[in-house]
Design a protein around this motif. Sequence first.
Motif, short mmCIF file in Angstrom:
data_model
loop_
_atom_site.label_atom_id
_atom_site.label_comp_id
_atom_site.label_asym_id
_atom_site.label_seq_id
_atom_site.Cartn_x
_atom_site.Cartn_y
_atom_site.Cartn_z
N VAL A 1 35.93 69.67 81.34
CA VAL A 1 36.09 68.33 82.07
C VAL A 1 35.86 67.12 81.20
O VAL A 1 34.76 67.05 80.35
CB VAL A 1 35.30 67.92 83.17
N ASP A 2 36.56 66.09 80.94
CA ASP A 2 36.31 64.98 80.09
C ASP A 2 35.49 63.75 81.16
O ASP A 2 34.67 62.94 80.43
CB ASP A 2 37.58 64.31 79.48
N ILE A 3 36.16 63.60 82.29
CA ILE A 3 35.48 62.69 83.00
C ILE A 3 35.37 63.43 84.68
O ILE A 3 36.05 63.87 84.94
CB ILE A 3 36.42 61.61 83.12
N VAL A 4 34.27 63.05 85.09
CA VAL A 4 33.92 63.32 86.60
C VAL A 4 34.14 61.82 87.41
O VAL A 4 33.32 60.91 87.22
CB VAL A 4 32.30 63.77 86.78
N HIS A 5 35.10 62.11 88.34
CA HIS A 5 35.24 60.93 89.11
C HIS A 5 34.53 61.18 90.51
O HIS A 5 35.28 61.98 91.40
CB HIS A 5 36.64 60.88 89.43
N ALA A 6 33.59 60.50 90.77
CA ALA A 6 32.73 60.65 92.11
C ALA A 6 33.28 59.77 93.09
O ALA A 6 33.39 58.70 92.71
CB ALA A 6 31.20 60.85 91.96
N GLY B 1 23.93 64.47 77.71
CA GLY B 1 23.84 65.41 76.36
C GLY B 1 25.23 66.11 76.26
O GLY B 1 25.49 66.89 75.24
N THR B 2 26.11 65.84 77.32
CA THR B 2 27.49 66.71 77.22
C THR B 2 28.86 65.88 76.72
O THR B 2 29.54 66.22 76.22
CB THR B 2 27.91 67.15 78.42
N GLY B 3 28.48 64.53 76.79
CA GLY B 3 29.58 63.71 76.44
C GLY B 3 30.53 63.39 77.60
O GLY B 3 31.53 62.52 77.29
N ILE B 4 30.46 63.91 78.47
CA ILE B 4 31.20 64.01 79.86
C ILE B 4 30.84 62.48 80.52
O ILE B 4 29.80 62.17 80.67
CB ILE B 4 31.07 65.09 80.88
N LYS B 5 31.99 61.84 80.61
CA LYS B 5 31.70 60.53 81.36
C LYS B 5 31.89 60.63 82.83
O LYS B 5 32.33 61.54 83.41
CB LYS B 5 32.78 59.48 80.95
N VAL B 6 31.16 59.71 83.36
CA VAL B 6 31.07 59.87 85.09
C VAL B 6 31.31 58.40 85.64
O VAL B 6 31.03 57.35 85.31
CB VAL B 6 29.70 60.09 85.64
N VAL B 7 32.26 58.19 86.49
CA VAL B 7 32.92 57.03 86.84
C VAL B 7 32.85 57.30 88.42
O VAL B 7 32.76 58.52 89.05
CB VAL B 7 34.47 56.76 86.79
#
Length: 372
Positions: free
Chosen positions: A80-85, A100-106
């Motif tokens: 996953v590149d982006i988590v969309h909550a 620390g994963t580099g995964i973005k969260v929006v």
Amino acid sequence: MRIAFMLGSLNRGGLETLMLDVFRNKSYAKFDFIGIYRKNGAYLNDFIDTKVPFIHCGPQGRCYVSYIIKLRKLLLKERVDIVHAQLSLDCLYAKLACVGTGIKVVETFHGYDYLSSPKVKQMGKLSIHLADAVYFVSHFQKNCYVNQYKLSNKIEKKCRVVYNGIDFSKIDIKTDDLPDFMKNEASGKDGLLRLVMIGNFVSVRNQILVCKSLAVLKQKGFDNFLFYFIGRKDTSVPWMFEKCVDFCKEKGLSNVKFVGGRGDVPSILHNIDGFVYSSASDTFGIAVVEAIAAGIPVLVNDLEIFKEISNNGEIVTLYKTGDEYDLADKVISLLSNISQFKQIAQKSAEKVKHNFSIQAHIDNLEVAYRSV
């Protein structure tokens, strides 16, 4: 680009319906995505039927540390590149899992927090500050949060508006078959106009105001119509439903029917003559937009959000918020000039479809994701 949409429960509601429409219309997306949910609900099979990977990942009891570790492993496994909550709680879970994963969260805010507990409000404020980007479903809603939390210019810059989208293909399916409850009521009452309000009896709505306006109509001698309330009683505020039912009984409004929750909204919309809506604090008003798209006259109170989505009343009839007498006057005008109202409504349908289609929503999401 691979997105993980995080959902809480899968019960029927505006947020869940929006996400289900996104899943069903994956072919419009130029990005890949999966779904992750914490709790089961009535929509589970519907999401599974979309064939989009849909994974259960939730805490067991109060083992939140193990849940965050499990979520982290899942996100990494799924690349996953982006988590969309869709909820602040999920945003915070995801931020912890993605360290620390580099995964973005929006995060998308789908409602207001006016009636929320201090704890929930603090959670929302924290998630706004921690998220890599924050989306709101209208400019009015965004401004409310910016002002309420006194967000700095730096934080506000990562906030943007992504309007909700609606799969209008399901609204466009017309049928001459009446829903079962209309068949029961239509017997011997041909010629009566049918009006409806759709929405569960929850704190953001104001069905009692509509009930009061219907009592005013009866006092003025206008009762040659049937009115249906479509929506379930909410267990957290059951009194909202009960108050409306008791009021209508007390006033002798025998032409007002409480139908409960329904899964055949498109069929309902194509077999009524007018849509009436009263809200206390909507953020977007999916039910209102669906009614406009169905080409039926819509009466809605003049909250700023409804002014925004209707171009200041260009495609709906606005009435004064909290004023049952003004609403009653608008309903009388509708009943007295139904043909004229329906002609205008047909033109309004095309305008709203252009602005709020599910394809436009998915396109806007992609633009938002690429700017993170």
